[in-house]
Design an enzyme around this catalytic site. Structure first.
Site, PDB file in Angstrom:
ATOM      1  N   TYR A  39       0.841  -1.198   0.000  1.00  0.00           N
ATOM      2  CA  TYR A  39       0.000   0.000   0.000  1.00  0.00           C
ATOM      3  C   TYR A  39       0.872   1.243   0.000  1.00  0.00           C
ATOM      4  O   TYR A  39       1.551   1.504  -0.981  1.00  0.00           O
ATOM      5  CB  TYR A  39      -0.998  -0.049   1.169  1.00  0.00           C
ATOM      6  CG  TYR A  39      -2.134   0.928   0.991  1.00  0.00           C
ATOM      7  CD1 TYR A  39      -2.913   0.901  -0.171  1.00  0.00           C
ATOM      8  CD2 TYR A  39      -2.406   1.891   1.943  1.00  0.00           C
ATOM      9  CE1 TYR A  39      -3.941   1.801  -0.372  1.00  0.00           C
ATOM     10  CE2 TYR A  39      -3.432   2.799   1.756  1.00  0.00           C
ATOM     11  CZ  TYR A  39      -4.200   2.759   0.603  1.00  0.00           C
ATOM     12  OH  TYR A  39      -5.206   3.669   0.413  1.00  0.00           O
ATOM     13  N   LYS A  94     -20.793 -19.614 -10.219  1.00  0.00           N
ATOM     14  CA  LYS A  94     -20.118 -19.370 -11.490  1.00  0.00           C
ATOM     15  C   LYS A  94     -18.652 -18.987 -11.253  1.00  0.00           C
ATOM     16  O   LYS A  94     -17.749 -19.417 -11.979  1.00  0.00           O
ATOM     17  CB  LYS A  94     -20.836 -18.239 -12.234  1.00  0.00           C
ATOM     18  CG  LYS A  94     -20.445 -18.106 -13.689  1.00  0.00           C
ATOM     19  CD  LYS A  94     -21.249 -19.049 -14.557  1.00  0.00           C
ATOM     20  CE  LYS A  94     -20.983 -18.819 -16.013  1.00  0.00           C
ATOM     21  NZ  LYS A  94     -21.938 -19.509 -16.875  1.00  0.00           N
ATOM     22  N   ASP A 137     -27.770 -14.866 -16.793  1.00  0.00           N
ATOM     23  CA  ASP A 137     -29.145 -14.935 -16.293  1.00  0.00           C
ATOM     24  C   ASP A 137     -29.889 -13.600 -16.427  1.00  0.00           C
ATOM     25  O   ASP A 137     -30.519 -13.130 -15.480  1.00  0.00           O
ATOM     26  CB  ASP A 137     -29.158 -15.408 -14.833  1.00  0.00           C
ATOM     27  CG  ASP A 137     -28.709 -16.859 -14.705  1.00  0.00           C
ATOM     28  OD1 ASP A 137     -28.592 -17.522 -15.752  1.00  0.00           O
ATOM     29  OD2 ASP A 137     -28.482 -17.325 -13.587  1.00  0.00           O
ATOM     30  N   ASP A 162     -25.281 -17.516 -21.269  1.00  0.00           N
ATOM     31  CA  ASP A 162     -26.556 -18.190 -21.530  1.00  0.00           C
ATOM     32  C   ASP A 162     -26.813 -18.308 -23.025  1.00  0.00           C
ATOM     33  O   ASP A 162     -27.492 -19.235 -23.476  1.00  0.00           O
ATOM     34  CB  ASP A 162     -27.711 -17.425 -20.873  1.00  0.00           C
ATOM     35  CG  ASP A 162     -27.537 -17.320 -19.374  1.00  0.00           C
ATOM     36  OD1 ASP A 162     -27.259 -18.350 -18.754  1.00  0.00           O
ATOM     37  OD2 ASP A 162     -27.653 -16.209 -18.826  1.00  0.00           O
ATOM     38  N   ALA A 197     -32.738 -16.596 -25.027  1.00  0.00           N
ATOM     39  CA  ALA A 197     -31.336 -16.262 -25.253  1.00  0.00           C
ATOM     40  C   ALA A 197     -30.573 -17.409 -25.879  1.00  0.00           C
ATOM     41  O   ALA A 197     -29.883 -17.249 -26.894  1.00  0.00           O
ATOM     42  CB  ALA A 197     -30.694 -15.843 -23.927  1.00  0.00           C
ATOM     43  N   ALA A 198     -30.687 -18.604 -25.293  1.00  0.00           N
ATOM     44  CA  ALA A 198     -29.918 -19.741 -25.789  1.00  0.00           C
ATOM     45  C   ALA A 198     -30.409 -20.197 -27.158  1.00  0.00           C
ATOM     46  O   ALA A 198     -29.600 -20.496 -28.041  1.00  0.00           O
ATOM     47  CB  ALA A 198     -29.981 -20.891 -24.786  1.00  0.00           C
ATOM     48  N   ASN A 285     -34.456 -28.296 -18.401  1.00  0.00           N
ATOM     49  CA  ASN A 285     -33.894 -28.575 -17.086  1.00  0.00           C
ATOM     50  C   ASN A 285     -35.004 -28.646 -16.036  1.00  0.00           C
ATOM     51  O   ASN A 285     -35.833 -27.737 -15.964  1.00  0.00           O
ATOM     52  CB  ASN A 285     -32.903 -27.456 -16.720  1.00  0.00           C
ATOM     53  CG  ASN A 285     -32.223 -27.696 -15.393  1.00  0.00           C
ATOM     54  OD1 ASN A 285     -31.683 -28.747 -15.155  1.00  0.00           O
ATOM     55  ND2 ASN A 285     -32.280 -26.698 -14.521  1.00  0.00           N
TER      56      ASN A 285
END
Length: 436
Positions: A39, A94, A137, A162, A197-198, A285
């Site tokens: 620092y 993630k 997401d 996604d 989206a997918a 899913n």
């Protein structure tokens, strides 16, 4: 049978320390000299070096290995619009995957925003902090607009997993499935159920792999997308057919079915009506659009993939995003472009044709795995994916002109990746065991 109970899942995240990620220092800070270098006043040397040469930030900060996982929690897989706070456990997870599979550090950013433009403004302002942005997401169609703007206005990789993760992994499987079944990409008829989206990203990516746009039949919750149907956003219009038809009608003679919707949409009669050696990626899913047993019962020669670990040909995004970002970060790419995604898919496809080591078979409790109907995509736990996919992505970035720090020796780079992950694995194991 479930692998865990609800209480076990909660206890896993609750104790002995809440959450599943933590920030730790990478340099010692145990005496006066080390403290002053970490620092004040020593930090000024790094600051001044970056003022003189902004690229030096990659040497003196962790930015070049730091990715933001950004979400508003509006479309969390399997859970829907649960908001940024409830979505945070997913984003932390993630981060663990990024670290465990590619030694990439992550800050998860769960944003309470009112609209897409506000999310864009927040993320753009964070560019000095991060080497890359992983969008996660975020509901469609806003996710398309958000990624398009950020890719255009930021000088670091922006990637909506996604969309593109599913596209790359299923695309790898599609390449191999077409080869096994003797089909040509340009001649294949594709039915896609799920226009979020997918689904839209997969359709666009399949076109990049050679599928004819007019041969894609896309369904949303209201049925087939066709010209003249009201309420279509611009992204769906790209795949509008000439006239209305039912799913059963479109499945006749289809070479490929891609499901990103809900269970029990596809019947055995529909499978029987498809072309010879059909390719079925049913990825709803947790239960697919048609079960593995029903699909194989209708046509034993079908190539069947799902999102599940307990059936062959699992389409799992973890085989994509960590390695794509690793390659992009290591050459300091300004974006993740189509060439890099195609390179990732082709590398995965090529790896599936290689002999599978016994330790990978042991990890999945099988005697052997070999290229064929039940093995068209490498397993997510195969450590060789890092050494195949990541250099391919880095090479594509250099070839397409978006790499600011080219790598001369890609073979040596592949070896260094293996060594990096071995060292990272030891650090993680030691750190985790300290909590047991």
């Amino acid at each position: 049978m479930a692998l865990y109970t609800r209480e076990e899942a909660l206890q896993y995240r609750r104790s002995p320390r809440p959450g599943i990620i933590e920030v730790v220092p990478t340099k010692p800070c145990g005496n006066q000299k080390e403290l002053s270098m970490a620092y004040s006043p020593g930090v000024a040397e790094a600051c001044n070096a970056i003022v003189e040469d902004p690229s030096a930030a990659a040497l003196y900060t962790g930015r070049a290995n730091l990715v933001a996982v950004v979400s508003d929690g509006s479309a969390v897989l399997g859970l829907g619009n649960i908001g940024p706070l409830a979505g945070k456990p997913v984003m932390e997870g993630k981060g663990v995957l990024f670290k465990n599979f590619a030694d990439i550090d992550v800050f998860d950013l769960n944003l309470d925003v009112r609209n897409a433009d506000q999310l864009i403004d927040v993320v753009k302002a964070l560019e000095p902090t991060f080497g890359g942005i992983n969008l996660e997401d975020i509901k469609a169609p806003g996710c398309f607009y958000i990624e398009e703007v950020l890719k255009d206005e930021m000088n670091i990789p922006v990637f909506h997993d996604d969309q593109h993760g599913t596209a790359v992994i299923s695309g790898a499987g599609l390449l191999n499935a077409a080869e096994i079944s003797g089909k040509k990409m340009e001649n294949m008829k594709v039915v896609i159920v799920g226009a979020g989206a997918a689904g839209i990203a997969c359709a666009k990516f399949y076109v990049s792999l050679g599928i004819a746009n007019e041969n894609i039949y896309m369904f949303d919750s209201k049925g087939l997308i066709y010209q003249g149907r009201g309420g279509l956003n611009p992204y769906k219009v790209l795949f509008a057919q000439n006239k209305e038809a039912s799913l059963a009608e479109c499945m006749k003679g289809a070479d490929v079915f891609l499901g990103l919707s809900r269970k029990d949409l596809v019947t055995q009669d529909m499978v029987r009506s498809m072309a010879h050696n059909p390719i079925i990626f049913a990825m709803a899913n947790p239960d697919p659009e048609i079960s593995y047993a029903d699909a194989k019962g209708a046509n034993p020669e079908c190539i069947m993939g799902t999102g599940r670990t307990d059936f062959p040909n699992q389409v799992n995004n973890v085989s994509g995003f960590p390695y794509i970002f690793r390659g992009a970060l290591d050459v300091q790419a300004t974006e993740i472009n189509e060439e890099m995604k195609v390179a990732a898919a082709r590398a995965l496809a090529d790896l599936a044709k290689e002999p599978v080591p016994s330790e990978i078979c042991d990890a999945y409790s099988v005697k052997e795995m070999s290229f064929g109907l039940d093995y068209v995509i490498p397993k997510p736990l195969d450590p060789r994916v890092l050494e195949w996919e990541t250099p391919a992505v880095a090479e594509a970035a250099m070839r397409s002109g978006v790499a600011k720090a080219p790598i001369d020796d890609l073979k040596g780079y592949a070896v260094s990746l293996r060594e990096r992950m071995e060292a990272s694995g030891k650090r993680i194991k030691s750190f985790v065991e300290s909590y047991r």
